[in-house]
Design a protein around this motif. Structure first.
Motif, PDB file in Angstrom:
ATOM      1  N   UNK A   1       5.708   5.642  -8.930  1.00 18.40           N
ATOM      2  CA  UNK A   1       4.439   4.942  -9.132  1.00 18.40           C
ATOM      3  C   UNK A   1       3.322   5.978  -9.133  1.00 18.40           C
ATOM      4  N   UNK A   2       2.472   5.932 -10.160  1.00 15.02           N
ATOM      5  CA  UNK A   2       1.347   6.861 -10.212  1.00 15.02           C
ATOM      6  C   UNK A   2       0.062   6.065 -10.266  1.00 15.02           C
ATOM      7  N   UNK A   3      -0.985   6.705  -9.831  1.00 14.25           N
ATOM      8  CA  UNK A   3      -2.238   5.940  -9.726  1.00 14.25           C
ATOM      9  C   UNK A   3      -2.763   5.490 -11.080  1.00 14.25           C
ATOM     10  N   UNK A   4      -2.459   6.280 -12.136  1.00 14.13           N
ATOM     11  CA  UNK A   4      -2.966   5.885 -13.457  1.00 14.13           C
ATOM     12  C   UNK A   4      -2.340   4.560 -13.902  1.00 14.13           C
TER      13      UNK A   4
ATOM     14  N   UNK B   1      -0.413   2.279 -11.776  1.00 11.20           N
ATOM     15  CA  UNK B   1      -0.494   1.158 -10.848  1.00 11.20           C
ATOM     16  C   UNK B   1      -1.311   1.613  -9.646  1.00 11.20           C
ATOM     17  N   UNK B   2      -2.521   1.143  -9.582  1.00 12.38           N
ATOM     18  CA  UNK B   2      -3.381   1.586  -8.497  1.00 12.38           C
ATOM     19  C   UNK B   2      -3.094   0.743  -7.259  1.00 12.38           C
ATOM     20  N   UNK B   3      -2.589   1.390  -6.212  1.00 12.83           N
ATOM     21  CA  UNK B   3      -2.272   0.660  -4.986  1.00 12.83           C
ATOM     22  C   UNK B   3      -3.552   0.404  -4.196  1.00 12.83           C
ATOM     23  N   UNK B   4      -3.503  -0.566  -3.326  1.00 13.61           N
ATOM     24  CA  UNK B   4      -4.673  -0.897  -2.503  1.00 13.61           C
ATOM     25  C   UNK B   4      -4.314  -0.806  -1.024  1.00 13.61           C
ATOM     26  N   UNK B   5      -5.213  -0.278  -0.245  1.00 11.49           N
ATOM     27  CA  UNK B   5      -5.012  -0.291   1.191  1.00 11.49           C
ATOM     28  C   UNK B   5      -5.503  -1.608   1.765  1.00 11.49           C
ATOM     29  N   UNK B   6      -5.550  -1.690   3.095  1.00 10.15           N
ATOM     30  CA  UNK B   6      -6.082  -2.898   3.725  1.00 10.15           C
ATOM     31  C   UNK B   6      -7.480  -2.572   4.222  1.00 10.15           C
TER      32      UNK B   6
ATOM     33  N   UNK C   1       0.815  -1.213   0.000  1.00  8.69           N
ATOM     34  CA  UNK C   1       0.000   0.000   0.000  1.00  8.69           C
ATOM     35  C   UNK C   1       0.852   1.268   0.000  1.00  8.69           C
ATOM     36  N   UNK C   2       2.175   1.111   0.060  1.00 11.58           N
ATOM     37  CA  UNK C   2       3.011   2.306   0.175  1.00 11.58           C
ATOM     38  C   UNK C   2       3.257   2.934  -1.183  1.00 11.58           C
ATOM     39  N   UNK C   3       2.928   4.198  -1.359  1.00 12.08           N
ATOM     40  CA  UNK C   3       3.245   4.860  -2.626  1.00 12.08           C
ATOM     41  C   UNK C   3       4.760   5.036  -2.737  1.00 12.08           C
ATOM     42  N   UNK C   4       5.287   4.770  -3.890  1.00 14.58           N
ATOM     43  CA  UNK C   4       6.727   4.936  -4.105  1.00 14.58           C
ATOM     44  C   UNK C   4       6.919   5.985  -5.176  1.00 14.58           C
TER      45      UNK C   4
END
Lengths: 288, 328, 313, 315
Positions: free
Chosen positions: D257-260, D262-267, D251-254
């Motif tokens: 990495x951009x949301x368009x 690679x969309x990260x997911x939280x818990x 879930x950590x943005x690096x």
């Protein structure tokens, strides 16, 4: 189970309130005196200044608290005096608290030059010894009643309350929920009344209790110097008369002791209530 | 530091200005005509009343425009002219007050300093000894809640009247004339003790409770916790807490001055102790307004001086004010 | 849509406001339609002040802020309310954003009181539930509760839902995820991206560079109230022009490379800090020249859409 | 070398015990910098503090702590006194307010040391060397804390806390109040303190996992009062075995990495209440791979050298 949370919060408050011995003791003593102030004057058999009995007699069945050097019934004076002392405390405390709230909220919320100005005024009145001003004012008043006395006591007692409320308002004003209300288009007055003031309710109660106690003490001192109400009785006035007419030298303890003890008990009960409430409102002070 | 004291001085100057103005204003703007009132209360024969009226109008300076009355008032003030007493006519007010002041200092200085010192130390002790805390708290609250005059009455009645150990009126016995001798000094101290004790006790309660609460607060503060985590003995932590808890107590002293003055007035009345308080009582009973006004001014001046002294002490003990880091 | 022109904010401090603190100085930038702009800065950079200025929470000292052509400082009464209908904010501390003694949904009722008094209760409740669902909350789970019964993430979504009840065009998101736990942060961040898809513009104020990269097209780097650098996010992150931005990029703890792999920045530079005349960064800048201590650099366009305020460029 | 076995610490509240730390078992090697990560309220601060300063409302329930072969009497405030500072030390979260505001810093250090039976004058040269190391001038000893900036106070506390060369240092959220640039400097100083032998091993408590990636040798992840996973830093990032660790890192943005793209997911969900936590693995409710066995508490087992996990799926 989650739904029951708010009830739990409230019951937790009651739980701590009930468990807090200081609050229980303070409130009970206060209640006793309040009831006495309401009911007492109806039990009185004599006019407080009527020469109704033997002169300087110790307590007896007929005169529960004895008589003064002129034969006036001390209990009658005492019952009426308790009522007027509590009235002055209540009124004076209310007025002092109100002015304190007004000045504190206004300065604390508005800030800027207005606050700067109010702050200087507050500091000045804080330094001037209240009693000295009261003495001067009272001395020049031809007729002094309970109402004028409460008014002047309240009007000179607010500075510390204003200062404390200002500090509280300051810390609340910068909280985000105030900003949120502002960007909802709420007017300043409504924000102060609906967002800031409700958060200080417990605090305002504490301020009022202290103002109440302060007003009782101030009134007693004024009365004792002979600047009390020109008509009527008060606990301070009883002591004033007792000392002036040499009750001390004559050892008339029944005339001297009850009024002061009552004031001490009322103010002490107020202080203890204050500490108890503080412990309940402020979880840090709760003893686990 | 300069800023801090400068700001305080400005406030004191304004306070003094305001106090003098109040003093000047009240007899002029209160409802009713003070001159007629006084004459009526003094209740002399009509011819004398006219003379008195003339005197009062002149004394108040009521025959010139208001602004000039105001300026004259200040002028007279700086010349030490506070008018003439009615009660002890024709003594100047300032003389009467000058006579009373030593007695006030004699009572107040020891009572304030000793109660402050003792209260702080006992309060600090209470913060760590549970049994002391349990006894001190109720006693302390009772003491602060007690009206000054009643504690005075209580002491006078029990130790003076019933036990007969101490005299209950005056600054010295009628039988002795003031002079420098051991006998006189002992007599003076004998009369001094009860008024002193009653003031001391009421104030002591307040200081002790204040110190106890402050020290508990300081012991919970971050720097105390850090020292504790590093295994520092309680002795050092307490020392720090005590030192830092003293600071608000010093500010508290300044704030309490007004109350202390009131206490002294009431106490002096009970013991007929010839300080300002006793004078005030007599001024009130004799409708001596000039004397009242003079007392008022002297009390203000005393309180302002004491405040300033306390400020200087505060600057010395708190580095934060020295570095100009705090405004208040 | 929103433009700032030479916006300056000076706070007055001390007794009678004799001391001055320049929080924001000569800041100009624009936010376009459907755009997420990151405003990045360390503490004391003035980033939150800019948010407050846009939301009219604090008065502007000089310069103008225009929203769709209207000078925001001229608004009052009804026109200000209309402005708030279109521009809203969410703040850093979710728990402080709610009055602790009232239930959390009071913020919705307040919106209704002020903006939609004519809407019926039933219709309104439906609208609220719709907004809650739009931010990924299940209405029965969160309605009728006190703030302390909800999590920080839920509360922040709550506030976004509150903004959605109005016809908002621009959302000022001031550090809205800095107090959330890592596991819920990214979800709130994604929510902002969804809002953009619905046609909103967002000013995303943050101190965390990796978040800015994830969410925004354009970024503005602030340093002590001035814009140091401004431009497309990837350009700023991959080829920073301002020495301050460079230092930030090297200092930020990244998960793709370690500090040791790059040359260590001069530590002293990072630790001192006094206020000189000229460029505000000159005292810490490894590339400082004579002129830097004398004159303040203007913001110049170094390449298309990429601005920098530095004499060395 | 620190060995912790089954350490259990609860908080006493009026409604009962909050089970903030449940049977923690791990070891920390000499020279190791271990990061302790987890969400707020997961017990990481409780663990850190119970090792040095276990006081009410914290209640010692059970377990052993052994430092350099000696058992620590952590349940006894008095007996721990001897170990504090000399053997275990702390850089508190509130470092900005940790110095007595009315004492000059040098004088405060002197009094602190004398109270522990250490001579200030003997240690002074070393103190000055260390001030140089953290880029503080020696003048700070003559200053009051209020004259120092936040970053300076932070470094001052770092020097004070490590002055007696403790074996174990607990650094609690020391970077959260700092700016990015200062944060890096402070972190590098921590590593340098270890390298120079001022401290043997360090536990860094933080919610910022990217900091740990930069400076920690190993990372221990906690969830709701239980240890989830402990492994060398690289392993935690490359091959996390606990689903919580995996999702947390995912879930950590690096940067990059951009949301368009690679969309990260939280818990989803939130941690359980610790007043009456559900039996078994406390992550069960939020875990995508939970199964029947998860109603039993998974042991914290070493699955490869230096890599321990508490998850039935990982064994």
């Amino acid at each position: 189970m989650e739904q029951e949370q708010p009830k739990k919060v409230r019951s937790e408050f009651i739980f701590f309130a009930w468990r807090n011995a200081k609050l229980r003791i303070g409130v009970s003593i206060l209640l006793v005196f309040i009831v006495f102030a309401v009911v007492g004057p109806f039990l009185v058999k004599y006019d407080p200044y009527e020469y109704s009995g033997p002169m300087g007699a110790p307590p007896s069945r007929e005169h529960w608290f004895g008589t003064t050097i002129f034969g006036q019934d001390v209990f009658s004076q005492f019952a009426l005096g308790t009522r007027s002392t509590l009235t002055v405390g209540l009124l004076g405390g209310c007025i002092g608290t109100m002015v304190g709230i007004l000045v504190g909220l206004l300065g604390g919320y508005r800030g800027g030059m207005l606050d700067e100005f109010l702050n200087v005024i507050t500091n000045i009145i804080l330094i001037i010894p209240t009693l000295a001003v009261l003495i001067i004012i009272a001395a020049y008043l031809e007729v002094r009643g309970i109402l004028t006395q409460s008014l002047f006591i309240g009007l000179t007692a607010w500075p510390w309350a204003a200062r404390a409320i200002r500090a509280q308002t300051f810390s609340l004003r910068v909280r985000e929920f105030v900003d949120l209300a502002r960007i909802t288009g709420r007017s300043s007055l409504r924000i102060v009344l609906t967002e800031i003031a409700p958060n200080m309710m417990s605090y305002l109660l504490l301020v009022f209790i202290l103002q109440f106690g302060g007003a009782v003490l101030n009134a007693a001192t004024l009365d004792f110097i002979g600047l009390g109400p020109t008509k009527g009785v008060s606990l301070g006035l009883i002591m004033n008369n007792a000392v002036l007419w040499a009750a001390l030298q004559l050892g008339m303890w029944w005339w001297l002791l009850p009024p002061g003890a009552t004031i001490a008990a009322i103010v002490g009960a107020l202080y203890i209530t204050n500490v108890g409430l503080d412990e309940i409102f402020n979880p840090k002070l709760r003893e686990m | 530091m300069g800023r801090y004291l400068g700001r305080k001085l400005l406030i004191y100057a304004l306070t003094f200005f305001l106090a003098v103005t109040i003093d000047w204003m009240i007899p002029r703007f209160m409802p009713g005509d003070p001159v007629s009132l006084m004459i009526a209360r003094i209740g002399t024969r009509p011819e004398a009343a006219e003379v008195l009226r003339g005197y009062f109008i002149q004394a108040f300076g009521l025959d010139v425009p208001l602004w000039q009355q105001y300026l004259n008032f200040w002028k007279a003030l700086f010349q030490g002219d506070l008018g003439v007493s009615i009660w002890l006519y024709p003594q100047p007010v300032i003389k009467i007050i000058q006579r009373a002041i030593p007695y006030d200092l004699f009572i107040l200085l020891p009572a304030i300093l000793l109660s402050w010192f003792a209260g702080n130390h006992v309060g600090a002790l209470a913060a760590r000894a549970r049994w002391l805390d349990n006894t001190l708290l109720p006693v302390g609250y009772l003491l602060t809640a007690t009206p000054y005059m009643w504690l005075a009455i209580l002491l006078a009645w029990s130790l003076g009247n019933v036990a007969g150990v101490f005299p209950i009126a005056g600054a010295y016995s009628f039988s002795i004339r003031p002079h420098l001798s051991l006998r006189f000094i002992l007599d003076l101290l004998h009369h001094w003790f009860l008024p002193f004790l009653s003031l001391f006790l009421v104030m002591f309660g307040g200081w002790a409770i204040g110190m106890r609460n402050m020290i508990i607060y300081e012991m919970e503060s971050d720097y105390s916790r850090y020292l504790e985590a590093l295994g520092t003995p309680q002795k050092l932590i307490r020392k720090y807490a005590f030192r830092n808890a003293m600071l608000p107590q010093i500010t508290g002293l300044a704030l309490q001055l007004g109350g202390i003055v009131a206490g002294a007035v009431a106490t002096e009345v009970v013991f007929a102790y010839p300080g300002i308080g006793y004078i005030i009582l007599n001024a009130v009973q004799n409708q001596d307004y000039f004397l009242l006004q003079g007392c008022f001014l002297f009390i203000i001046i005393g309180v302002l001086l004491a405040n300033f002294l306390i400020d200087i002490v505060y600057v010395i003990v708190d580095p934060r004010t020295r570095l100009g880091m705090t405004g208040e | 849509m929103l433009s700032l022109e030479r916006v300056t904010k000076v706070y007055r401090l001390g007794a009678f406001g004799l001391q001055k603190l320049i929080a924001v100085r000569d800041v100009s930038f624009e936010i376009g339609e459907r755009e997420i702009v990151s405003l990045i800065g360390e503490s004391g950079s003035g980033k939150s002040t800019i948010g407050k200025l846009i939301l009219r929470l604090t008065p502007i000292t000089s310069g103008t802020i225009r929203f769709e052509g209207t000078d925001v400082s001229t608004l009052n009464g009804l026109s200000l309310k209309e402005y708030y209908r279109r521009v809203q904010g969410v703040f850093q501390d979710p728990f402080a954003s709610f009055n602790p003694i009232f239930k959390a949904d009071r913020v919705f009722r307040m919106v209704r009181d002020e903006f939609y008094p004519q809407v019926g209760m039933r219709e309104w409740n439906e609208k609220v539930e719709g907004a809650l669902r739009a931010v990924g909350l299940n209405p029965p789970d969160v309605l009728n509760k006190f703030p302390h019964q909800l999590s920080g993430g839920q509360l922040q979504r709550f506030l976004v839902a509150r903004a959605l009840l109005l016809d908002i065009r621009l959302l000022i998101a001031d550090e809205i995820i800095s107090m959330l736990d890592a596991s819920t942060r990214v979800d709130v961040l994604n929510l902002l991206a969804d809002l953009k898809a619905r046609g909103l513009s967002i000013l995303f104020i943050t101190h965390d560079l990796s978040l800015g990269y994830y969410i925004s097209e354009r970024a503005i780097i602030l340093y002590r109230g001035r814009i140091a650098e401004m431009g497309p996010t990837d350009k700023i992150y991959n080829r920073p022009l301002h020495p301050y931005t460079e230092m930030l990029m090297e200092s930020v703890p990244r998960l793709d490379r370690k500090w040791e792999e790059e040359g260590r920045i001069e530590r002293k530079a990072a630790l001192t800090g006094s206020v000189p005349g000229g460029c505000v960064y000159a005292d810490r800048c490894p590339k400082a020249m004579d002129i830097c201590t004398r004159e303040e650099p203007e913001l110049k366009e170094a390449e298309t859409g990429h601005f920098v305020a530095c004499w060395a460029r | 070398m620190l060995q912790v076995e089954n350490l259990t610490v609860y908080y006493k509240t009026i409604r009962g015990y909050v089970q903030a730390l449940e049977k923690a078992t791990f070891t920390l090697a000499d020279g190791e910098i271990m990061g302790l990560a987890g969400e707020s309220g997961c017990g990481k601060t409780t663990l850190g503090h119970s090792l040095i300063y276990l006081r009410p409302p914290m209640n010692y329930i059970g377990g052993r702590v052994v430092l350099d072969g000696q058992e620590l009497p952590i349940w006894d405030m008095e007996k721990m006194q001897e170990f504090r500072y000399r053997h275990i030390s702390l850089i508190p979260q509130y470092a900005m307010n940790a110095l007595n505001p009315t004492r000059k810093i040098g004088k405060m250090i002197a009094e602190l040391l004398e109270s522990r039976g250490v001579s200030y004058s003997e240690i002074l040269p070393e103190l000055k060397r260390r001030l140089d190391l953290v880029q503080l001038t020696q003048d700070v000893l003559k200053m009051y804390p209020i004259e120092l900036s936040g970053g300076m106070k932070q470094r001052m506390v770092m020097v004070i806390s490590t002055l007696l060369n403790p074996s174990l240092l607990i650094a609690d959220e020391i970077t959260s109040a700092l700016d990015v640039s200062t944060q890096k400097a402070v972190c590098e100083m921590l590593v340098e303190f270890r390298d120079r032998g001022f401290v043997k091993s360090t536990i860094i408590i933080t919610h910022d996992i990217s900091i740990l990636y930069q400076i920690a040798d190993s990372i221990m992840v906690m969830y709701a009062g239980q240890l989830s996973e402990k492994a060398p830093t690289e392993v935690v990032f490359q091959d996390p075995r606990h689903p919580y660790t995996r999702m947390l890192i995912g879930s950590l943005p690096k940067v990059g990495v951009r949301y368009q793209e690679e969309r990260l997911r939280g818990i989803p969900g939130s941690p359980p209440q610790l007043l009456n936590p559900p039996p078994g693995c406390r992550f069960r409710d939020r875990c995508p791979v939970a199964f029947g066995r998860c109603t039993e508490v998974p042991p914290f087992l070493e699955i490869s050298p230096g890599h321990s996990v508490a998850c039935w799926r990982a064994f």
